[in-house]
Design a protein around this motif. Structure first.
Motif, PDB file in Angstrom:
ATOM      1  N   SER A   1      16.231  -2.907  -0.875  1.00 31.31           N
ATOM      2  CA  SER A   1      17.674  -3.093  -1.015  1.00 31.31           C
ATOM      3  C   SER A   1      18.216  -2.220  -2.148  1.00 31.31           C
ATOM      4  O   SER A   1      17.509  -1.923  -3.112  1.00 31.31           O
ATOM      5  N   PHE A   2      19.468  -1.837  -2.024  1.00 32.65           N
ATOM      6  CA  PHE A   2      20.090  -0.957  -3.018  1.00 32.65           C
ATOM      7  C   PHE A   2      20.163  -1.616  -4.396  1.00 32.65           C
ATOM      8  O   PHE A   2      20.195  -0.927  -5.419  1.00 32.65           O
TER       9      PHE A   2
ATOM     10  N   ALA B   1      11.968   5.646  -6.196  1.00 36.26           N
ATOM     11  CA  ALA B   1      11.038   6.336  -5.296  1.00 36.26           C
ATOM     12  C   ALA B   1      11.195   5.897  -3.849  1.00 36.26           C
ATOM     13  O   ALA B   1      10.551   6.476  -2.960  1.00 36.26           O
ATOM     14  N   TYR B   2      12.038   4.896  -3.586  1.00 39.48           N
ATOM     15  CA  TYR B   2      12.157   4.348  -2.233  1.00 39.48           C
ATOM     16  C   TYR B   2      13.568   4.557  -1.679  1.00 39.48           C
ATOM     17  O   TYR B   2      14.548   4.401  -2.404  1.00 39.48           O
ATOM     18  N   PRO B   3      13.683   4.833  -0.386  1.00 38.25           N
ATOM     19  CA  PRO B   3      15.005   4.814   0.255  1.00 38.25           C
ATOM     20  C   PRO B   3      15.572   3.399   0.190  1.00 38.25           C
ATOM     21  O   PRO B   3      14.811   2.423   0.209  1.00 38.25           O
ATOM     22  N   VAL B   4      16.887   3.290   0.123  1.00 40.10           N
ATOM     23  CA  VAL B   4      17.505   1.974   0.019  1.00 40.10           C
ATOM     24  C   VAL B   4      18.278   1.622   1.281  1.00 40.10           C
ATOM     25  O   VAL B   4      18.684   2.492   2.049  1.00 40.10           O
TER      26      VAL B   4
ATOM     27  N   GLU C   1      21.435  -0.369  10.279  1.00 39.57           N
ATOM     28  CA  GLU C   1      20.661   0.610   9.522  1.00 39.57           C
ATOM     29  C   GLU C   1      19.192   0.227   9.450  1.00 39.57           C
ATOM     30  O   GLU C   1      18.306   1.087   9.497  1.00 39.57           O
ATOM     31  N   ILE C   2      18.907  -1.070   9.349  1.00 43.10           N
ATOM     32  CA  ILE C   2      17.519  -1.507   9.259  1.00 43.10           C
ATOM     33  C   ILE C   2      16.802  -1.310  10.601  1.00 43.10           C
ATOM     34  O   ILE C   2      15.667  -0.831  10.659  1.00 43.10           O
TER      35      ILE C   2
ATOM     36  N   ALA D   1       0.852  -1.194   0.000  1.00 47.17           N
ATOM     37  CA  ALA D   1       0.000   0.000   0.000  1.00 47.17           C
ATOM     38  C   ALA D   1       0.883   1.238   0.000  1.00 47.17           C
ATOM     39  O   ALA D   1       2.058   1.184   0.394  1.00 47.17           O
ATOM     40  N   PRO D   2       0.376   2.379  -0.445  1.00 44.55           N
ATOM     41  CA  PRO D   2       1.170   3.615  -0.418  1.00 44.55           C
ATOM     42  C   PRO D   2       1.688   3.893   0.990  1.00 44.55           C
ATOM     43  O   PRO D   2       0.934   3.872   1.962  1.00 44.55           O
ATOM     44  N   GLY D   3       2.979   4.124   1.099  1.00 47.32           N
ATOM     45  CA  GLY D   3       3.595   4.448   2.378  1.00 47.32           C
ATOM     46  C   GLY D   3       3.941   3.251   3.239  1.00 47.32           C
ATOM     47  O   GLY D   3       4.598   3.400   4.270  1.00 47.32           O
TER      48      GLY D   3
END
Length: 279
Positions: A49-50, A66-69, A76-77, A41-43
């Motif tokens: 993953s990069f 459109a997504y952070p990697v 980091e996770i 779903a949106p958000g």
């Protein structure tokens, strides 16, 4: 899927009051990245993953922008405060173990070996995300398109050989082999007894005389594993058959994007048969 199957995840979200499923999902595997992008779903999906941004490997490299990697590191996770992490069989075990010890739910999916596994993966990821209806729609569309492509296969199928780096081929019990079959070819690997993946000696490849030689896209720079693809006999077969080539991104992951690989090969098959008819 390992660790938290779909039913267990549903019970977990119900127990925590999150009836609609997880709201902060992180994926750390190329194949899961793509399926999650198709179903979330949106958000809902906050990091992928990069590798998902690499057009050589990812069928959704543009959408991934459109997504952070993330880089698959536990630190980091964890700082992203996910309520679900979805990993794959090739994900780092140390990362998954650390996240579990920190109390982060981790769902792990194994490798896929068939087109049926693509169907299963759609359902599994949909359940993990709490997006069962979206998964049902995607599955129905996948089934419809695959049936259409399979219906185009001729009775007298041309013979094709999959030949990749290090001389590897793939038989009917692999995703690549089933893509080839769905496109309307007979696979020489099946004739030679290769049910799974394995190295096909160059001599056997030449003696089998495939109608079409199907390779993968070569990566830039020199690689010893790809040297065999430059062998004069391989080039002779490729030139004689009008070799086909599938983008690696289209068939390395069990997602609906494998249909693009089927469609590309089916077009190669039709072109070959038209050439044969004119001779």
């Amino acid at each position: 899927m390992r660790w938290l199957p779909g039913i267990a995840l549903a019970l977990f979200w119900a127990a925590t009051g999150a009836f609609a499923g997880p709201s902060r999902v992180v994926t750390m595997n190329l194949c899961v990245d793509q399926m999650a992008m198709m179903l979330a779903a949106p958000g809902q999906l906050i990091s992928i993953s990069f590798v998902a941004r690499d057009p050589r490997a990812s069928a959704m490299a543009e959408e991934a922008q459109a997504y952070p990697v993330n880089h698959g590191l536990a630190e980091e996770i964890y700082l992203l405060k996910p309520d679900l992490v979805i990993a794959g069989a090739s994900s780092a075990p140390a990362t998954m173990d650390m996240l579990r010890r920190l109390g982060v739910p981790v769902a792990e999916f194994g490798p896929a070996f068939s087109l049926e596994d693509v169907r299963t993966r759609i359902v599994e990821v949909g359940e993990a995300l709490g997006r069962q209806e979206a998964a049902r729609r995607l599955l129905a569309d996948f089934d419809q398109q695959l049936e259409f492509l399979r219906a185009d296969a001729p009775d007298n199928r041309p013979r094709a050989a999959l030949y990749a780096a290090n001389g590897y081929t793939a038989g009917r019990q692999t995703l690549a082999g089933q893509i080839l079959e769905a496109a309307g070819f007979r696979n020489i690997a099946d004739e030679l007894g290769y049910a799974h993946s394995g190295q096909l000696p160059l001599e056997l490849l030449v003696l089998s005389e495939p109608d079409l030689l199907v390779g993968t896209t070569a990566y830039p720079r020199n690689s010893r594993s790809e040297e065999i693809l430059k062998h004069p006999l391989v080039r002779m077969l490729a030139g004689r058959s009008g070799a086909g080539e599938i983008r690696n991104a289209d068939w390395i992951c069990p997602t609906p994007h494998v249909l693009r690989a089927v469609e590309t090969l089916a077009a190669e098959r039709r072109a070959f048969m038209e050439r044969e008819a004119r001779q």
